[in-house]
Design a protein around this motif. Sequence first.
Motif, PDB file in Angstrom:
ATOM      1  N   LYS A   1      -6.282  -3.190   2.332  1.00 42.59           N
ATOM      2  CA  LYS A   1      -5.453  -2.245   1.577  1.00 42.59           C
ATOM      3  C   LYS A   1      -4.642  -2.942   0.496  1.00 42.59           C
ATOM      4  O   LYS A   1      -4.621  -2.515  -0.664  1.00 42.59           O
ATOM      5  CB  LYS A   1      -4.520  -1.488   2.527  1.00 42.59           C
TER       6      LYS A   1
ATOM      7  N   GLU B   1      -3.654  -2.475  -9.431  1.00 38.50           N
ATOM      8  CA  GLU B   1      -2.464  -2.677 -10.267  1.00 38.50           C
ATOM      9  C   GLU B   1      -2.711  -3.748 -11.332  1.00 38.50           C
ATOM     10  O   GLU B   1      -2.205  -3.638 -12.452  1.00 38.50           O
ATOM     11  CB  GLU B   1      -1.269  -3.048  -9.408  1.00 38.50           C
TER      12      GLU B   1
ATOM     13  N   VAL C   1      -5.014  -2.589  -3.572  1.00 36.03           N
ATOM     14  CA  VAL C   1      -3.848  -2.198  -4.372  1.00 36.03           C
ATOM     15  C   VAL C   1      -3.600  -3.227  -5.477  1.00 36.03           C
ATOM     16  O   VAL C   1      -3.346  -2.857  -6.637  1.00 36.03           O
ATOM     17  CB  VAL C   1      -2.602  -2.065  -3.466  1.00 36.03           C
TER      18      VAL C   1
ATOM     19  N   PRO D   1       0.810  -1.224   0.000  1.00 34.24           N
ATOM     20  CA  PRO D   1       0.000   0.000   0.000  1.00 34.24           C
ATOM     21  C   PRO D   1       0.838   1.266   0.000  1.00 34.24           C
ATOM     22  O   PRO D   1       0.320   2.352  -0.290  1.00 34.24           O
ATOM     23  CB  PRO D   1      -0.794  -0.121   1.310  1.00 34.24           C
TER      24      PRO D   1
ATOM     25  N   LEU E   1      -1.957   4.269  -5.297  1.00 34.78           N
ATOM     26  CA  LEU E   1      -3.417   4.276  -5.183  1.00 34.78           C
ATOM     27  C   LEU E   1      -3.919   5.243  -4.132  1.00 34.78           C
ATOM     28  O   LEU E   1      -4.913   5.960  -4.340  1.00 34.78           O
ATOM     29  CB  LEU E   1      -3.918   2.857  -4.861  1.00 34.78           C
TER      30      LEU E   1
ATOM     31  N   SER F   1       2.595   1.505  -3.973  1.00 34.82           N
ATOM     32  CA  SER F   1       1.597   1.832  -4.993  1.00 34.82           C
ATOM     33  C   SER F   1       1.113   3.265  -4.767  1.00 34.82           C
ATOM     34  O   SER F   1       1.102   3.756  -3.640  1.00 34.82           O
ATOM     35  CB  SER F   1       0.414   0.868  -4.904  1.00 34.82           C
TER      36      SER F   1
END
Length: 504
Positions: free
Chosen positions: A83, A91, A87, A60, A65, A63
Amino acid sequence: MMAFNPKEFLEWFQQAGGWYNEEYLGLKPFPGMGYGATALQDIPEDVPLFHIPDSLILSPYTSELSKYLTAEEWERVDRGWNKIILVMIRESGRGDESPWSGYLSNMPTEFDTPMMWNDEERKELIGTDIEDRIGKEDAEKEYKENLLPIIQAHPELFPPSSPHHTLDSFHIQGSRILSRSFTVPASRFNASPKPADGGDDESDFSDDEDEEGEETVVMIPFADMLNAAYQRDNANLFTDEKTKEKGGQWDKRGFTMKSTKPIGKDEQIYNTYASPPNSELLRKYGHVDVLSIPTEQVELLSEEEIGDWPFGNPGDEILIDGKVIIESIEAVLGKKRGDEEKWQAKVSKRVDWWLEEGLDDMFPLTLSPGFDDEFIAFIRLLLYDSEWLRAKKKGKLPTTTIDKDVASVIVHAVQIRLSKYTGDLKSDLEVIKSISADHIPRPTTSTALLEQSNADDVKKVDPSALRRCYAAVVRLGEKRILQVALRNAEKYLPQKRKAEDGST
């Protein structure tokens, strides 16, 4: 389903900044275990096999996000694996645009873990340590209540037409995490209140999926390619190794897999933490280990329990819940417990003290002639007021003496566990023997031997029949342990009591 492509994966890994030792390391399929790592030639001890920089860890924190979600949305998924699953869903949906495209596209999409079994197949696990740990219904509730609203609120991040955002995809990502994840300190990503020290020392590191304290669950490409098997570990993952090896001129922070003992040519390379029992291997990886049981364990079993099949996992164990022990103590004490309300308050106080001491209330039984000291101490703490007063006053655990009352509690607890299974030892053995031994995974030392075997036959076995066999292997291992524990406890009972229990 897209098959794993070793060439594609290795090319992505190198281009993304990873390094692997092409001289020593190769990737091959292993029946019942998927792809794993193999030694291309004899590998000495303490040789770096591959290196993963922190930038390649999927988490998390690596990434992006979180940048596209509100603080409230990110907080909403801050529980369990939510989480990291979100993610991975994001992805995966990005395809080639994701920095982890070559990793995610080569991860498995089919699993034989109980999470993926149908209702009838899961019934085979009734009574086992796996039964209450599958958690499929709870997982789906998490998806529908916490992840799906965020996915639907952000079509720009999670296009409705994408196949990566469905409930099935959620289960696939969860199974990937269960079987392949690692835990690392959150401080590694500057995500913890405690600042990262940036030192070269090894960090605490495990593949346990449970997130505790300031640790976070992550996916580490390549490290998750190594399989696990009972006492076969010959490699381990080390933190922040700075050694510059031939072909591996890394100087970035990361993890390095190194051999921990000499590995012969064609041997599989394992990264095994502890020696997992078959219940854990099946729950997390979808397979079991079947080995010859050591002589000292076979000698503890009766002819009926062996059943001309002296195989299994020597590391098998079964956990006895503290609640079962309390139930057993209540049965043994009977009316001696006194007032029910006072009894419950007494038990609650003692259990709270036990847990506050940092002790667990799940107790392992193994195929051995004795019992765990904490198991006996816990029983005595609840059974005897004198032991409780001594423990509270001196802060010491009760003694580990087994008398007839303690033995009676153990016998009752074991009988409770035995009563939960469907079928008996004979029926378990019949299921196991209905499948050719060639189809039940046995940790094989040499990949060359695997290639000589008729590995294609494994694919022809009915998957449901194989799952029933795996469940029977787990049941048999647990029942053997319980039967031995029963005999061990009954030694402390008066002969008359044994007869009353129907024991011989």
